[in-house]
Motif scaffolding. Structure first.
Motif, PDB file in Angstrom:
ATOM      1  N   PHE A 182       0.708  -1.332  -0.047  1.00  0.00           N
ATOM      2  CA  PHE A 182      -0.048   0.036   0.060  1.00  0.00           C
ATOM      3  C   PHE A 182       0.927   1.279   0.007  1.00  0.00           C
ATOM      4  CE2 PHE A 182      -3.207  -2.932   1.521  1.00  0.00           C
ATOM      5  CZ  PHE A 182      -4.326  -2.610   0.631  1.00  0.00           C
ATOM      6  N   ASN A 183       1.980   1.196   0.297  1.00  0.00           N
ATOM      7  CA  ASN A 183       3.034   2.322   0.391  1.00  0.00           C
ATOM      8  C   ASN A 183       3.808   2.541  -0.862  1.00  0.00           C
ATOM      9  OD1 ASN A 183       4.240   4.615   1.734  1.00  0.00           O
ATOM     10  ND2 ASN A 183       6.185   3.587   1.840  1.00  0.00           N
ATOM     11  N   SER A 217      -1.518   3.847  -5.381  1.00  0.00           N
ATOM     12  CA  SER A 217      -2.871   4.305  -6.040  1.00  0.00           C
ATOM     13  C   SER A 217      -3.931   4.458  -5.572  1.00  0.00           C
ATOM     14  CB  SER A 217      -2.721   3.988  -7.424  1.00  0.00           C
ATOM     15  OG  SER A 217      -3.087   2.944  -7.582  1.00  0.00           O
ATOM     16  N   TYR A 218      -4.595   3.652  -4.541  1.00  0.00           N
ATOM     17  CA  TYR A 218      -5.687   3.460  -3.999  1.00  0.00           C
ATOM     18  C   TYR A 218      -6.162   5.041  -3.312  1.00  0.00           C
ATOM     19  CZ  TYR A 218      -5.572  -1.630  -4.377  1.00  0.00           C
ATOM     20  OH  TYR A 218      -5.425  -2.777  -5.029  1.00  0.00           O
ATOM     21  N   TYR A 234      10.760  -0.981   1.073  1.00  0.00           N
ATOM     22  CA  TYR A 234       9.562  -0.492   1.126  1.00  0.00           C
ATOM     23  C   TYR A 234       9.464   1.016   1.558  1.00  0.00           C
ATOM     24  CZ  TYR A 234       7.794  -5.452   1.403  1.00  0.00           C
ATOM     25  OH  TYR A 234       7.544  -6.657   1.027  1.00  0.00           O
ATOM     26  N   GLU A 235      10.248   1.841   1.882  1.00  0.00           N
ATOM     27  CA  GLU A 235      10.514   3.186   2.002  1.00  0.00           C
ATOM     28  C   GLU A 235       9.282   3.486   3.113  1.00  0.00           C
ATOM     29  OE1 GLU A 235       9.549   4.535  -1.933  1.00  0.00           O
ATOM     30  OE2 GLU A 235      11.480   3.894  -2.815  1.00  0.00           O
ATOM     31  N   ALA A 236       9.400   2.999   4.050  1.00  0.00           N
ATOM     32  CA  ALA A 236       8.537   3.214   5.243  1.00  0.00           C
ATOM     33  C   ALA A 236       8.963   3.627   6.537  1.00  0.00           C
ATOM     34  CB  ALA A 236       7.494   2.064   5.393  1.00  0.00           C
ATOM     35  N   ARG A 237      10.377   4.066   6.392  1.00  0.00           N
ATOM     36  CA  ARG A 237      10.932   4.332   7.880  1.00  0.00           C
ATOM     37  C   ARG A 237      10.145   5.235   8.561  1.00  0.00           C
ATOM     38  NH1 ARG A 237      17.163   3.732   8.669  1.00  0.00           N
ATOM     39  NH2 ARG A 237      17.361   4.562  10.836  1.00  0.00           N
ATOM     40  N   GLU A 238       9.891   6.607   7.919  1.00  0.00           N
ATOM     41  CA  GLU A 238       9.250   7.497   8.688  1.00  0.00           C
ATOM     42  C   GLU A 238       7.833   7.158   8.947  1.00  0.00           C
ATOM     43  OE1 GLU A 238       9.806  11.241   6.483  1.00  0.00           O
ATOM     44  OE2 GLU A 238      11.853  11.254   6.585  1.00  0.00           O
ATOM     45  N   ASP A 296      -8.551   5.363  -1.224  1.00  0.00           N
ATOM     46  CA  ASP A 296      -9.040   5.026   0.051  1.00  0.00           C
ATOM     47  C   ASP A 296      -7.824   4.834   0.827  1.00  0.00           C
ATOM     48  OD1 ASP A 296      -9.930   4.173   2.595  1.00  0.00           O
ATOM     49  OD2 ASP A 296     -11.336   2.821   1.735  1.00  0.00           O
ATOM     50  N   LYS A 297      -7.365   5.506   1.785  1.00  0.00           N
ATOM     51  CA  LYS A 297      -5.964   5.285   2.551  1.00  0.00           C
ATOM     52  C   LYS A 297      -6.188   4.631   3.868  1.00  0.00           C
ATOM     53  CE  LYS A 297      -3.861   7.218  -0.676  1.00  0.00           C
ATOM     54  NZ  LYS A 297      -2.907   6.452  -1.752  1.00  0.00           N
ATOM     55  N   ARG A 298      -7.569   4.139   4.085  1.00  0.00           N
ATOM     56  CA  ARG A 298      -7.667   3.208   5.415  1.00  0.00           C
ATOM     57  C   ARG A 298      -6.872   2.114   5.238  1.00  0.00           C
ATOM     58  NH1 ARG A 298     -13.970   3.577   5.721  1.00  0.00           N
ATOM     59  NH2 ARG A 298     -13.679   3.167   3.375  1.00  0.00           N
ATOM     60  N   PRO A 299      -6.562   1.269   4.245  1.00  0.00           N
ATOM     61  CA  PRO A 299      -6.011  -0.106   4.388  1.00  0.00           C
ATOM     62  C   PRO A 299      -4.574   0.314   4.634  1.00  0.00           C
ATOM     63  CG  PRO A 299      -7.431  -0.033   2.445  1.00  0.00           C
ATOM     64  CD  PRO A 299      -7.483   1.477   3.052  1.00  0.00           C
ATOM     65  N   LEU A 300      -3.891   1.429   4.372  1.00  0.00           N
ATOM     66  CA  LEU A 300      -2.544   1.640   4.384  1.00  0.00           C
ATOM     67  C   LEU A 300      -2.497   2.047   5.925  1.00  0.00           C
ATOM     68  CD1 LEU A 300       0.418   2.263   3.831  1.00  0.00           C
ATOM     69  CD2 LEU A 300      -0.226   4.681   3.124  1.00  0.00           C
ATOM     70  N   GLN A 301      -3.275   2.702   6.342  1.00  0.00           N
ATOM     71  CA  GLN A 301      -3.203   3.248   7.866  1.00  0.00           C
ATOM     72  C   GLN A 301      -3.329   1.723   8.723  1.00  0.00           C
ATOM     73  OE1 GLN A 301      -2.337   6.510   8.667  1.00  0.00           O
ATOM     74  NE2 GLN A 301      -1.924   5.294  10.586  1.00  0.00           N
ATOM     75  N   ARG A 302      -4.246   0.989   8.391  1.00  0.00           N
ATOM     76  CA  ARG A 302      -4.438  -0.252   9.146  1.00  0.00           C
ATOM     77  C   ARG A 302      -3.218  -1.063   9.236  1.00  0.00           C
ATOM     78  NH1 ARG A 302      -7.904  -4.349  10.663  1.00  0.00           N
ATOM     79  NH2 ARG A 302      -7.064  -6.608  10.155  1.00  0.00           N
ATOM     80  N   TYR A 303      -2.348  -1.039   8.100  1.00  0.00           N
ATOM     81  CA  TYR A 303      -1.341  -1.803   8.225  1.00  0.00           C
ATOM     82  C   TYR A 303       0.070  -1.065   8.895  1.00  0.00           C
ATOM     83  CZ  TYR A 303      -4.107  -5.303   5.626  1.00  0.00           C
ATOM     84  OH  TYR A 303      -4.842  -6.229   5.177  1.00  0.00           O
ATOM     85  N   VAL A 304      -0.037   0.234   8.679  1.00  0.00           N
ATOM     86  CA  VAL A 304       0.949   0.982   9.211  1.00  0.00           C
ATOM     87  C   VAL A 304       0.765   0.934  10.910  1.00  0.00           C
ATOM     88  CG1 VAL A 304       1.843   3.250   9.728  1.00  0.00           C
ATOM     89  CG2 VAL A 304       1.231   2.876   7.421  1.00  0.00           C
TER      90      VAL A 304
END
Length: 234
Positions: free
Chosen positions: A136-137, A143-144, A197-201, A146-154
């Motif tokens: 999702f990131n 590109s979705y 995955y570029e998710a450090r921050e 709805d950002k709720r799935p991303l926030q759920r997994y974050v």
């Protein structure tokens, strides 16, 4: 008695050294568990690149070894009883190689099972949840609208990093002073989360001080440095 040439995968990825453990993989977070473990143990092995981006893990030859179509997989020509053993699932491979060599898993029964539970923690939680963060990131899910799935997994990735951080408080490795397959299972996934995955921050990684120090220690190991690159695409 079966031999390596009896396995269909050996026709697509021929062995130059059939007496060695054959590794069929790519240097993904799951794939590097096997390569790091093989480097750490010093077992002779031969690595074959299975390019999942070209769908090579779903060829008939690979599926004959792993019907689930996932890397890594191995064939040990000198398995139990001297017979070749084909094995898939990265956690099972780690446990098998630990038992084969007597390395990176405690001999004490209670500590052995404690180690294995942390391997399962990675397999059941860290891997799937961090993978969803990556999807999702960075990948198609980015590109979705709805950002709720991303926030759920974050949020779940942060929670899991917190579990790991608490475990590492006062410990050098997940099992204390002993570097084990629990660390080998987990290092690649944490590293991948903050690099590829570029998710450090995104997951506030630097706030988990014990995890940061643990990963730095892991990445300093020569076998980890080598294993993270094997097998690469060149």
């Amino acid at each position: 008695m079966s031999v390596l040439s009896d396995f269909p995968i050996a026709t697509r990825w021929p062995a130059l050294h059939p007496e060695r453990i054959q590794l069929y993989s790519l240097n993904t977070p799951n794939g590097v568990k096997a390569s790091i473990m093989l480097e750490e143990t010093g077992l002779p092995y031969e690595a074959h690149l299975v390019d999942i981006m070209k769908d090579e893990s779903h060829t008939p030859e690979f599926l004959a070894l792993n019907p689930n179509g996932k890397i890594p997989a191995i064939i040990d020509p000198d398995g139990p009883g001297g017979e070749p053993l084909a094995l898939f699932e990265s956690g099972a491979i780690l446990q098998y190689l630990a038992d084969k060599t007597g390395q990176f898993i405690p001999a004490d029964a209670a500590r052995r099972w404690e180690t294995i539970q942390w391997v399962y923690f990675q397999m059941a939680s860290i891997g799937p949840m961090f993978g969803q963060v990556g999807f999702f990131n960075k990948f198609a899910g980015k590109s979705y609208e709805d950002k709720r799935p991303l926030q759920r997994y974050v949020d779940e990735a942060k929670r899991l990093l917190g579990v790991l951080d608490t475990r590492l408080d006062g410990r050098r490795w997940i099992m204390g002073d002993d570097y084990t397959i629990a660390d080998i299972a987990t290092l690649g996934w944490v590293n991948n989360l903050i690099t590829f995955y570029e998710a450090r921050e995104l997951v506030a990684y630097d706030g988990f001080a014990h995890v940061v120090a643990w990963l730095d220690r892991g990445l300093a190991r020569p076998a980890v440095q080598l294993g993270l690159k094997i097998p690469g695409r060149g």
